[in-house]
Design a protein around this motif. Structure first.
Motif, PDB file in Angstrom:
ATOM      1  N   ASN A  57     -29.700  63.318   8.485  1.00 41.60           N
ATOM      2  CA  ASN A  57     -30.443  63.957   9.571  1.00 41.60           C
ATOM      3  C   ASN A  57     -29.872  65.359   9.762  1.00 41.60           C
ATOM      4  O   ASN A  57     -28.650  65.513   9.851  1.00 41.60           O
ATOM      5  CB  ASN A  57     -30.246  63.109  10.836  1.00 41.60           C
ATOM      6  CG  ASN A  57     -31.233  63.414  11.913  1.00 41.60           C
ATOM      7  OD1 ASN A  57     -32.399  63.646  11.649  1.00 41.60           O
ATOM      8  ND2 ASN A  57     -30.774  63.402  13.142  1.00 41.60           N
ATOM      9  N   GLN A  58     -30.735  66.370   9.801  1.00 44.62           N
ATOM     10  CA  GLN A  58     -30.272  67.747   9.976  1.00 44.62           C
ATOM     11  C   GLN A  58     -31.115  68.440  11.027  1.00 44.62           C
ATOM     12  O   GLN A  58     -32.340  68.316  11.023  1.00 44.62           O
ATOM     13  CB  GLN A  58     -30.392  68.525   8.660  1.00 44.62           C
ATOM     14  CG  GLN A  58     -29.594  67.943   7.523  1.00 44.62           C
ATOM     15  CD  GLN A  58     -29.846  68.693   6.232  1.00 44.62           C
ATOM     16  OE1 GLN A  58     -29.940  69.912   6.209  1.00 44.62           O
ATOM     17  NE2 GLN A  58     -29.954  67.954   5.135  1.00 44.62           N
ATOM     18  N   TRP A  59     -30.465  69.180  11.901  1.00 43.40           N
ATOM     19  CA  TRP A  59     -31.137  69.952  12.949  1.00 43.40           C
ATOM     20  C   TRP A  59     -30.552  71.348  12.933  1.00 43.40           C
ATOM     21  O   TRP A  59     -29.325  71.511  12.965  1.00 43.40           O
ATOM     22  CB  TRP A  59     -30.928  69.290  14.306  1.00 43.40           C
ATOM     23  CG  TRP A  59     -31.382  70.114  15.459  1.00 43.40           C
ATOM     24  CD1 TRP A  59     -30.590  70.787  16.343  1.00 43.40           C
ATOM     25  CD2 TRP A  59     -32.720  70.373  15.877  1.00 43.40           C
ATOM     26  NE1 TRP A  59     -31.354  71.447  17.269  1.00 43.40           N
ATOM     27  CE2 TRP A  59     -32.678  71.207  17.009  1.00 43.40           C
ATOM     28  CE3 TRP A  59     -33.972  69.981  15.388  1.00 43.40           C
ATOM     29  CZ2 TRP A  59     -33.816  71.651  17.662  1.00 43.40           C
ATOM     30  CZ3 TRP A  59     -35.108  70.427  16.045  1.00 43.40           C
ATOM     31  CH2 TRP A  59     -35.023  71.240  17.165  1.00 43.40           C
ATOM     32  N   TYR A  60     -31.390  72.358  12.862  1.00 40.82           N
ATOM     33  CA  TYR A  60     -30.955  73.746  12.869  1.00 40.82           C
ATOM     34  C   TYR A  60     -31.747  74.513  13.917  1.00 40.82           C
ATOM     35  O   TYR A  60     -32.956  74.322  14.043  1.00 40.82           O
ATOM     36  CB  TYR A  60     -31.212  74.427  11.517  1.00 40.82           C
ATOM     37  CG  TYR A  60     -30.501  73.805  10.352  1.00 40.82           C
ATOM     38  CD1 TYR A  60     -29.240  74.239   9.974  1.00 40.82           C
ATOM     39  CD2 TYR A  60     -31.093  72.786   9.620  1.00 40.82           C
ATOM     40  CE1 TYR A  60     -28.582  73.663   8.894  1.00 40.82           C
ATOM     41  CE2 TYR A  60     -30.452  72.205   8.544  1.00 40.82           C
ATOM     42  CZ  TYR A  60     -29.198  72.647   8.190  1.00 40.82           C
ATOM     43  OH  TYR A  60     -28.549  72.079   7.126  1.00 40.82           O
ATOM     44  N   VAL A  61     -31.057  75.372  14.626  1.00 40.21           N
ATOM     45  CA  VAL A  61     -31.712  76.373  15.455  1.00 40.21           C
ATOM     46  C   VAL A  61     -31.287  77.704  14.867  1.00 40.21           C
ATOM     47  O   VAL A  61     -30.093  77.969  14.695  1.00 40.21           O
ATOM     48  CB  VAL A  61     -31.295  76.276  16.941  1.00 40.21           C
ATOM     49  CG1 VAL A  61     -31.931  77.404  17.734  1.00 40.21           C
ATOM     50  CG2 VAL A  61     -31.690  74.924  17.511  1.00 40.21           C
ATOM     51  N   MET A  62     -32.266  78.520  14.512  1.00 39.65           N
ATOM     52  CA  MET A  62     -32.000  79.797  13.878  1.00 39.65           C
ATOM     53  C   MET A  62     -32.590  80.909  14.730  1.00 39.65           C
ATOM     54  O   MET A  62     -33.407  80.655  15.618  1.00 39.65           O
ATOM     55  CB  MET A  62     -32.573  79.803  12.462  1.00 39.65           C
ATOM     56  CG  MET A  62     -31.895  78.762  11.573  1.00 39.65           C
ATOM     57  SD  MET A  62     -32.842  78.303  10.103  1.00 39.65           S
ATOM     58  CE  MET A  62     -34.128  77.296  10.772  1.00 39.65           C
TER      59      MET A  62
END
Length: 171
Positions: free
Chosen positions: A115-120
């Motif tokens: 599971n991966q979550w990114y805020v860019m």
């Protein structure tokens, strides 16, 4: 962050239309490529990937893609490549977020399930997100889920819009 979710949802109908058009045009685009070469001319490349030509599966070592094909078999392989990567060019150029100067503001990664979550954030301060999950199913299969904008700019210019849901087999 709420603004990027609304932007994502607003782009969804256009993305689905581009993907459907890629599937429908894939046989004709692959046939054209037999005359013009493995990179589609001009904006037609937007129906495939910008970071690879229609023989990209060979260079990337994708199982089942072969370099020695000609004629109908090459046409079929290129048709399959377009369907495997439908509208990535559109998703990058028209719906993508600029990569130059963008940064990852937040990153959360877990392994079980993957599971991966990114805020860019773009250089202009516009925030956007990426959520990826490999949901285990059975028999070595999993459900690949990608939403938001891909955390890596594959073409070097844009984070392309991602809406991917589908079964995959673990290698």
């Amino acid at each position: 962050m709420t603004a990027s979710i609304f932007r994502y949802l607003a782009y969804l109908p256009a993305n689905l239309a581009f993907v459907l058009l890629s599937f429908l045009l894939s046989p004709a685009l692959a046939a054209m490529s037999l005359l013009t070469g493995p990179r589609l001319p001009g904006i037609l490349q937007w129906f495939s990937t910008l970071d690879a030509d229609l023989d990209g599966g060979i260079g990337q070592g994708v199982k089942g893609y072969r370099a020695d094909l000609t004629g109908c078999r090459l046409w079929w392989q290129r048709t399959c490549w377009i369907c495997r990567n439908p509208a990535h060019g559109w998703q990058s150029e028209l719906l993508g977020m600029p990569a130059a100067g963008s940064i990852i503001v937040r990153q959360v990664i877990s392994d079980t399930p993957k599971n991966q979550w990114y805020v860019m954030e773009t250089a202009k301060g516009v925030r956007f997100f990426c959520w990826k999950r490999d949901q285990p199913l059975f028999g070595g299969f999993y459900l690949k889920l990608w939403f938001g904008w891909v955390n890596k700019p594959y073409d070097g210019r844009n984070h392309h819009y991602a809406f991917q849901v589908g079964p995959k087999r673990r290698s």
